[in-house]
Scaffold this motif. Structure first.
Motif, PDB file in Angstrom:
ATOM      1  N   SER A 195      40.987  38.046  28.828  1.00 42.68           N
ATOM      2  CA  SER A 195      40.846  36.858  29.670  1.00 42.68           C
ATOM      3  C   SER A 195      40.479  37.287  31.081  1.00 42.68           C
ATOM      4  O   SER A 195      40.345  38.480  31.354  1.00 42.68           O
ATOM      5  N   ASP A 196      40.369  36.316  31.979  1.00 48.10           N
ATOM      6  CA  ASP A 196      40.031  36.660  33.361  1.00 48.10           C
ATOM      7  C   ASP A 196      41.157  37.428  34.052  1.00 48.10           C
ATOM      8  O   ASP A 196      40.916  38.155  35.005  1.00 48.10           O
ATOM      9  N   THR A 205      41.176  41.710  31.494  1.00 48.99           N
ATOM     10  CA  THR A 205      39.789  41.888  31.043  1.00 48.99           C
ATOM     11  C   THR A 205      39.581  43.071  30.105  1.00 48.99           C
ATOM     12  O   THR A 205      38.514  43.185  29.509  1.00 48.99           O
ATOM     13  N   SER A 248      35.504  33.920  31.262  1.00 49.73           N
ATOM     14  CA  SER A 248      36.928  33.999  31.578  1.00 49.73           C
ATOM     15  C   SER A 248      37.821  33.891  30.350  1.00 49.73           C
ATOM     16  O   SER A 248      39.032  33.936  30.463  1.00 49.73           O
TER      17      SER A 248
END
Length: 130
Positions: free
Chosen positions: A14-15, A18, A97
């Motif tokens: 995810s953002d 990463t 994201s």
């Protein structure tokens, strides 16, 4: 006991997270370690109109290559069926994201250890699973 063992592998990119790495566990009892990636899924909460690109880098091959390009409303799942042998592997979300979920399994093949006693009697033993 079977000659190999399969263990579930999963990670989420995810953002805020990463990268995810599978570190090869090299033990004398194993003949082969491999990571198999079966599915890469885009979460239901992923942003619309945003491409999410997952890249892999193998320490053995020293190659970085995208393995999935996912987008809400277009393609939410990839089934790459990738295998990585005897190598540390890093997965990165290089665009988007997420969240992007990856799952598969780790395969460990055990070495058949043969013991021969002084009287010539042979016994085979697989190492214990932890």
């Amino acid at each position: 006991m079977e000659a190999n063992d399969q263990i579930f592998f999963g990670c989420t990119l995810s953002d805020t997270n990463t990268c995810a790495t599978w570190d090869l566990i090299k033990e004398d009892d194993f003949r082969c370690n491999k990571l198999v990636i079966k599915q890469i899924l885009l979460d239901a909460d992923a942003k619309n109109d945003e491409y999410n690109v997952v890249e892999v880098m193998s320490s053995r091959d020293l190659v970085k290559i995208p393995i999935a390009v996912l987008k809400a409303g277009e393609q939410r799942m990839a089934i790459p069926d990738l295998e990585f042998y005897e190598s540390n592997v890093t997965f990165s979300l290089i665009r988007g994201s997420g969240p992007v979920h990856m799952c598969g399994h780790i395969v460990r093949e055990y070495v058949d250890i043969m013991y021969v006693s002084k009287d010539g009697h042979q016994t085979h033993k697989y190492p214990r699973l932890s």
